[in-house]
Scaffold this motif. Structure first.
Motif, PDB file in Angstrom:
ATOM      1  N   UNK A   9       0.783  -1.327  -0.009  1.00 61.11           N
ATOM      2  CA  UNK A   9       0.250  -0.127  -0.044  1.00 61.11           C
ATOM      3  C   UNK A   9       0.860   1.206  -0.010  1.00 61.11           C
ATOM      4  N   UNK A  47       2.711   4.462  -1.130  1.00 66.89           N
ATOM      5  CA  UNK A  47       2.193   5.557  -1.755  1.00 66.89           C
ATOM      6  C   UNK A  47       2.262   5.324  -3.410  1.00 66.89           C
ATOM      7  N   UNK A  48       3.403   5.063  -3.988  1.00 66.09           N
ATOM      8  CA  UNK A  48       3.728   4.690  -5.485  1.00 66.09           C
ATOM      9  C   UNK A  48       3.031   3.701  -5.760  1.00 66.09           C
ATOM     10  N   UNK A  76       0.191   2.091  -4.675  1.00 66.46           N
ATOM     11  CA  UNK A  76      -1.343   1.985  -4.504  1.00 66.46           C
ATOM     12  C   UNK A  76      -1.700   3.066  -5.676  1.00 66.46           C
ATOM     13  N   UNK A  77      -1.149   4.223  -5.423  1.00 68.16           N
ATOM     14  CA  UNK A  77      -1.936   5.294  -5.908  1.00 68.16           C
ATOM     15  C   UNK A  77      -1.571   5.450  -7.371  1.00 68.16           C
ATOM     16  N   UNK A  78      -0.354   5.097  -7.748  1.00 69.11           N
ATOM     17  CA  UNK A  78       0.071   5.438  -9.184  1.00 69.11           C
ATOM     18  C   UNK A  78       0.071   4.364  -9.850  1.00 69.11           C
ATOM     19  N   UNK A  80      -3.294   2.615 -10.581  1.00 68.72           N
ATOM     20  CA  UNK A  80      -3.882   3.584 -11.533  1.00 68.72           C
ATOM     21  C   UNK A  80      -3.383   3.482 -12.927  1.00 68.72           C
ATOM     22  N   UNK A  81      -2.205   3.260 -13.096  1.00 62.51           N
ATOM     23  CA  UNK A  81      -1.634   3.229 -14.298  1.00 62.51           C
ATOM     24  C   UNK A  81      -2.092   1.956 -15.035  1.00 62.51           C
ATOM     25  N   UNK A 104      -4.859   0.189 -14.206  1.00 64.57           N
ATOM     26  CA  UNK A 104      -6.077   0.311 -14.746  1.00 64.57           C
ATOM     27  C   UNK A 104      -6.170   0.959 -16.090  1.00 64.57           C
ATOM     28  N   UNK A 105      -5.317   2.196 -16.297  1.00 64.05           N
ATOM     29  CA  UNK A 105      -5.357   2.881 -17.578  1.00 64.05           C
ATOM     30  C   UNK A 105      -4.830   2.129 -18.589  1.00 64.05           C
ATOM     31  N   UNK A 106      -3.848   1.536 -18.461  1.00 64.00           N
ATOM     32  CA  UNK A 106      -3.028   0.940 -19.557  1.00 64.00           C
ATOM     33  C   UNK A 106      -3.088  -0.725 -19.975  1.00 64.00           C
ATOM     34  N   UNK A 113       5.457  -0.408 -19.271  1.00 72.71           N
ATOM     35  CA  UNK A 113       5.667   0.413 -17.979  1.00 72.71           C
ATOM     36  C   UNK A 113       6.521  -0.206 -16.966  1.00 72.71           C
ATOM     37  N   UNK A 147       9.412   2.095 -15.802  1.00 76.11           N
ATOM     38  CA  UNK A 147       9.780   2.727 -14.276  1.00 76.11           C
ATOM     39  C   UNK A 147      11.065   2.128 -14.250  1.00 76.11           C
ATOM     40  N   UNK A 186      -8.441  -2.050  -5.210  1.00 79.66           N
ATOM     41  CA  UNK A 186      -8.436  -0.823  -6.092  1.00 79.66           C
ATOM     42  C   UNK A 186      -7.862  -0.985  -7.259  1.00 79.66           C
ATOM     43  N   UNK A 188     -12.742   1.135  -8.405  1.00 81.79           N
ATOM     44  CA  UNK A 188     -11.907   2.088  -8.046  1.00 81.79           C
ATOM     45  C   UNK A 188     -11.471   2.478  -6.599  1.00 81.79           C
TER      46      UNK A 188
END
Lengths: 184, 530
Positions: free
Chosen positions: B92, B94-95, B97-99, B102-103, B105-107, B115, B119, B174, B206
């Protein structure tokens, strides 16, 4: 469509690597901006996720070489407004004027705030070990002053005052460090 | 900068109360006033939250045991594996979970490989050198990624190849994507909202109060206390204000929102600016259609809510365990229905003499039933109840009702004709079991009107030749339609047929065709679950 468009962009070799690097590099700055406007950790994380999705979707609108953080913060700002709209009537919020005011100032301070973050590590090192331990307890996920007090066997009031003092010391140290580096 | 001034100290103290959730209304107002009226206060406020965020970030990536090397960096051998190791270790963080999520999900998966590569590069290129180690205890053991929803029911579900093959009870975290080819999935979000997703659909969870519908349709039911649940789509966002609503996104990206109960707020994304567009409130019976024009503008249109276009509950596959009705009207076995309160009625032209039709108990050596021998193409034999008490009809409409029948039909006419029936008419709608015989001699059932099978559909009933078939129609008030079961198994959902007359209950044979129909059981009852 949102998802499909993103996948198409992933296949654009000129665009994606640089964009992902930028997004990775500036996550903390964007998050910090959001947290300033929505000072509630889980909500700020949610807004960051949504901001990332929008940024990813709109990556072709970003012009390489321009201020990525400013652009990302503008997107984040709109996501904050959307979030506030959703929360309206359910939770107490700062006024819209307050948010606008703070956001405008935070836009301007983007550079200095990064300098302050860079100075944090050195300032943390200067703290007494006991204070560092308290900070470490307090900034575990889900921790509150109350849970820290329970885990270190002190009163909530005492821990609260200690943390207030430590944050003040850190802010003072950070400000001094940044001023010193600017003068160097 | 020198020692902090009193304004700075006061702002820091108020911010401390704010992050701990203890701030009072008076303190909040004081903080607002200070920040808006004093430049130093404003800057202090911003610096405080900058520090607050940085400390969390720093703590999640730098905490280690005293006097031990920093454990938060990647594995030394492979930078890519090191990155993945970090992601798993710092579930969990910061990187991650949040980033990263999310990516993801997006890609989607194809982008993941790229990715990871990027990264990995970014770790080497843009991430600064390891920051100084801070030796403090204890070790930060990060919990597993939070569950935002669970799958609580599946119905005839087919997942897309290569996607998550989730089962009942599966926890969804998430950014998880569900790609449904067909069928229904019921999700229970941790915040209390329930969602029924209908395939084909692609849906992301989400967080505990938010999902993203890329394509497909869903119904969200949000109980009191879970208000604020939102469904985002590529063109708009629907925010619940304590209600039930449906959302659909078609392959062209056209989005519709329909309110079935309560009220929602719809915010339309302005395509280019990504600013929050106009928010519109919709109440029960209202809907909106949102589509992008070729020029990229967003066009909205007010529509009438169409609840029947959505699946609002998942019907059980069998009748086992369903609540038993209190039977109000019935015909049982070989009793003459007229002795049970049913009115006998011949459907025919007044000039036609009554010949070639009769009704009687089945012979003693057969299962007891009321046998209708209809050898006329001009006469139908009906039994009906036409004056149903208003109180009963209203109660049934409010609580739900069940009609059951055990019937055997044999045809004397050409195959595929409708021969016998059992129906309940209510003002506005009716539900009819229309039974015939197919080419192979098996019985068949026609559902006139609309159901999950389509419109006016006939279904063959295998192994039903010369056999009694059990039918059950269950009406649900909240959706004003019914599920149809044959021999205990679900055949169709969402069944109803518009009708102007009511209220009436009747069974018998059709006028136009010849047949033999045995009615062993006819029941109509109310579901009283007290």
């Amino acid at each position: 469509m949102y998802h499909r468009a993103a996948m198409t962009n992933v296949n654009d070799p000129d665009l994606v690597p640089e964009f992902v690097q930028l997004q990775t590099k500036h996550q903390q700055r964007v998050f910090s901006f959001i947290l300033t406007l929505v000072p509630h950790w889980p909500d700020a994380e949610e807004i960051l996720q949504e901001t990332n999705m929008v940024l990813w979707r709109k990556q072709k609108q970003y012009e390489p070489g321009t201020d990525f953080v400013r652009w990302a913060n503008q997107v984040a700002y709109f996501e904050v407004l959307k979030h506030r709209k959703r929360q309206q009537g359910h939770v107490k919020q700062f006024s819209e004027a307050f948010i606008e005011d703070v956001a405008e100032e935070a836009f301007k301070l983007s550079g200095p705030l990064q300098a302050q973050r860079d100075a944090l590590a050195a300032c943390l090192e200067k703290l007494p070990v006991k204070d560092r331990a308290l900070v470490s307890h307090r900034y575990l996920e889900g921790a509150t002053t109350k849970t820290v007090a329970a885990s270190v066997g002190r009163s909530v009031e005492a821990v609260y005052k200690s943390l207030q003092r430590i944050r003040g010391a850190l802010l003072g140290c950070i400000r001094r460090t940044v001023v010193a580096e600017e003068g160097a | 900068m020198n020692e902090p001034n009193p304004v700075q100290l006061e702002v820091e103290a108020l911010c401390g109360e704010l992050i701990d959730g203890h701030i009072t209304n008076e303190q909040r107002q004081r903080l607002e006033k200070l920040v808006q009226s004093d430049t130093v206060a404003k800057r202090t406020y911003i610096e405080f939250f900058n520090l607050h965020a940085a400390l969390y970030r720093y703590n999640s990536t730098h905490v280690a045991l005293p006097n031990t090397p920093n454990q938060a960096s990647g594995d030394a051998g492979s930078p890519i594996l090191g990155f993945l190791g970090d992601v798993f270790r710092q579930g969990t963080d910061f990187l991650s979970r949040s980033f990263v999520l999310t990516l993801l999900v997006a890609i989607g998966l194809p982008g993941l490989v790229l990715l990871i590569f990027v990264l990995d590069m970014s770790r080497q290129v843009v991430v600064p050198a390891p920051e100084p180690h801070v030796a403090v205890a204890p070790v930060h053991v990060t919990p597993a990624p939070a569950t935002v929803a669970r799958i609580t029911n599946l119905h005839r579900c087919v997942w897309k190849e290569g996607s998550t093959q989730a089962t009942v009870g599966a926890k969804l975290s998430t950014g998880q994507t569900l790609e449904l080819k067909e069928g229904l999935v019921e999700l229970a979000f941790a915040d209390g909202a329930k969602v029924i997703l209908r395939g084909p659909a692609t849906f992301d969870t989400i967080n505990v109060k938010r999902g993203f519908l890329h394509v497909g349709s869903l119904v969200a039911n949000v109980p009191k206390g879970a208000e604020g649940f939102a469904v985002a789509t590529p063109t708009a966002e629907m925010i619940d204000l304590g209600t039930e609503f449906g959302v659909s996104v078609d392959a062209a990206g056209v989005c519709e929102a329909h309110v079935f109960a309560g009220q929602i707020e719809v915010g339309v994304h302005e395509s280019e600016k990504d600013a929050p567009g106009e928010f519109e409130f919709l109440t029960v019976g209202q809907g909106t259609r949102i589509e992008k024009t070729e020029a990229g503008a967003v066009r909205t249109e007010t529509i009438v809510s169409a609840p029947r276009n959505f699946v609002r509950r998942i019907a059980p596959d069998t009748i086992a365990g369903l609540p038993e009705p209190t039977v109000v009207f019935r015909h049982q076995g070989d009793r003459d229905p007229t002795t049970e309160g049913w009115e006998h009625y011949l459907q025919k032209d007044i000039s036609i003499p009554v010949t070639n039709v009769n009704a009687s108990p089945t012979p003693k050596d057969q299962a007891p039933a009321w046998f209708l021998n209809d050898s006329s193409k001009e006469i139908g034999i009906h039994y009906r109840k036409t004056r149903l008490p208003r109180s009963l009809v209203d109660e049934a409409k409010e609580k739900g009702w069940v009609m059951r029948a055990r019937v055997k039909v044999a045809g004397r006419d050409s195959a595929g004709k409708l021969l016998a029936f059992y129906s309940y008419w209510l003002k506005g709608c009716k539900w009819a079991l229309r039974i015939g015989v197919g080419k192979d001699g098996n019985q068949c059932l026609t559902l006139d009107g609309k159901s999950s099978l389509g419109e006016n559909r006939t279904v063959d009933l295998p192994n039903s030749r010369d056999a009694y078939v059990d039918y059950e129609v269950r009406y649900y008030p909240e959706t004003h339609d019914a599920d149809v079961y044959v021999n205990g198994k679900l055949l169709a959902t969402g069944y109803y047929m518009p009708c102007r007359l009511g209220a009436m209950l009747h069974f018998g044979t059709f006028q136009e065709y010849e047949c033999e129909a045995s009615f062993a059981r006819i029941e109509w009852g109310i579901i009283r679950q007290d």
